[in-house]
Design a protein around this motif. Sequence first.
Motif, PDB file in Angstrom:
ATOM      1  N   TYR A   1      41.454  40.579  37.888  1.00 45.87           N
ATOM      2  CA  TYR A   1      41.374  39.900  39.192  1.00 45.87           C
ATOM      3  C   TYR A   1      41.122  38.422  38.926  1.00 45.87           C
ATOM      4  O   TYR A   1      39.981  38.026  38.649  1.00 45.87           O
ATOM      5  CB  TYR A   1      40.247  40.547  40.006  1.00 45.87           C
TER       6      TYR A   1
ATOM      7  N   ILE B   1      38.016  40.591  47.549  1.00 47.46           N
ATOM      8  CA  ILE B   1      39.446  40.568  47.239  1.00 47.46           C
ATOM      9  C   ILE B   1      40.238  40.058  48.441  1.00 47.46           C
ATOM     10  O   ILE B   1      41.150  39.238  48.299  1.00 47.46           O
ATOM     11  CB  ILE B   1      39.933  41.980  46.833  1.00 47.46           C
TER      12      ILE B   1
ATOM     13  N   ARG C   1      42.994  47.303  43.104  1.00 47.43           N
ATOM     14  CA  ARG C   1      42.302  46.261  42.349  1.00 47.43           C
ATOM     15  C   ARG C   1      40.792  46.471  42.393  1.00 47.43           C
ATOM     16  O   ARG C   1      40.095  46.211  41.404  1.00 47.43           O
ATOM     17  CB  ARG C   1      42.663  44.881  42.911  1.00 47.43           C
TER      18      ARG C   1
END
Length: 528
Positions: free
Chosen positions: A312, A262, A221
């Motif tokens: 995201y 993240i 990601r």
Amino acid sequence: MKVNLHQHKICDAAARLFLEKGFDNVRLEEIAQAAGIDEKDVYKYFGGKQDVMLFLYQRVNADWEIFVGGLREKNLAVRFEKALLKKIELIAPYAELLGEMMSLLMKNSGLGVASPRTRHIRIKGIRTMQSLLEGSDSRFLKKRAGNLPALLYLIHWAVLFLHIQSNDLEKTVEIVRLIGKLLKRGDNFFLLLPLLPFFKDLTKLSELLLEEKSSDDAPKRGRQILNVIFNHRKISGYDEACRRQNCEKCLEKHLSKVEYFIASEQPIHFILPAFPAKSPNKNKVLGEFPDLGEETALITLENMCREIADAYPPGAKVTICSDGRIFADLVGVSDEKITNYGNALAKMIDELELQNVDIVNLEDLLPEKSFDEARQFVMANYAENIADLREKLKNNDEFKQLFNGIHRFISEDRMAFEVGKSKTKIKEEAKLTALQVIQHSNAWTRFLAFYFPESVRLSIHPYSSHADKIGIQLTKATDNWLTPWHGVMVLTEDGYLLMKKQDAEKLNARLMRKNGQAYYYTLVEPNE
């Protein structure tokens, strides 16, 4: 989005309470009360007490990284000694607190030095050690560097733990000097060292203890997010290969910071020093207030954040750190004009209903100081010496490119004001100002690294694809160095293009207004 400007106040209040009552016995509500702010404001920036401590780590490391980057000595042992003693100096205000929290630091807790949540701090520390090595004349580095940065980072933590436990500065300094002697000896026997069993064991130990673990999803990601950002990247001309395809080196400088957000499921936070004020050169701009150039740039940043949200869901936020106050005395723009420009820009952000872009100025970060006091504080604490910048100009190609771009802008502006002076003399006099602009810019960057230690750094200047700053193309422009506050937007058959006002007028472009304000030019005739 409004950035929380109280995070340092929260961090300092928390450190006092943790020491007084113990980490486990302090609630966020108490921290908010001690910091003199509403509890909900704490949650805007910190998800919990561990996040507060991680911010404290980052704050110390930001200053440490700046110090290491400024070391001029070439001897590796001397560099390592100075770096380690500086780190001890920086943690001194928190040494007692860290001593109380030793069990948490040693365990694989959220705060542990080997835990997944501190991975971004660990990677940054190892890269700081890499910087320490690369600035040295070590023969060992050039021939057999291997895992030496990670090994030195592990040694640095061992010394810090010993110091925290003993609180004996004299003994710690003695240990640091001894390590320096060992490094000198190692450099003398650099060909034999990798063959010795104990060295192999040490490097293996550092690999095991500092093994980088993260969720399988985070690196993937993180790369997706960075690839979105790099679609907007402004790269130095000699990096055309990376313009076509992002390599691993392009990503690795920024990946750990992105992965930090993240891991905590927070929006990726970017800081962008930019939008100082309109250039005083009327050959370049329409006036003193933001126009279509700024509007287009803000929408570009908002759209980038929305693109990131597709990959995201928590998305991204950009804080524009207006640098007008820092340059006011160099570029001939008054504080009043900077205030007016900043207020108009904030109003534009509100009117465009941008959800992911906000702006802060120097006075927002140092509200207790006057403009002059705040400027002096930043320069006194974070500025490099002009002599060091002159030396860098001789030896660093990327720095030369940055200098040449800024020197050209300053020379052009002065030619518009100093009509009776020769171009040669103006260009020569502008060299010192260009260096001073870079000096002020770097000081602002270092201050922001302390203030926003976890954030990803964007820039409006073109940088090499492997730099620690990501150059961002805010608008299409005739010049890779042109910005909305140094130009005007012109509607062409192929869309909007940023250029200097005098160039738009040479093309006989028609001036367009919005609410009575000169706003942009057009080369496209309206349909009959």
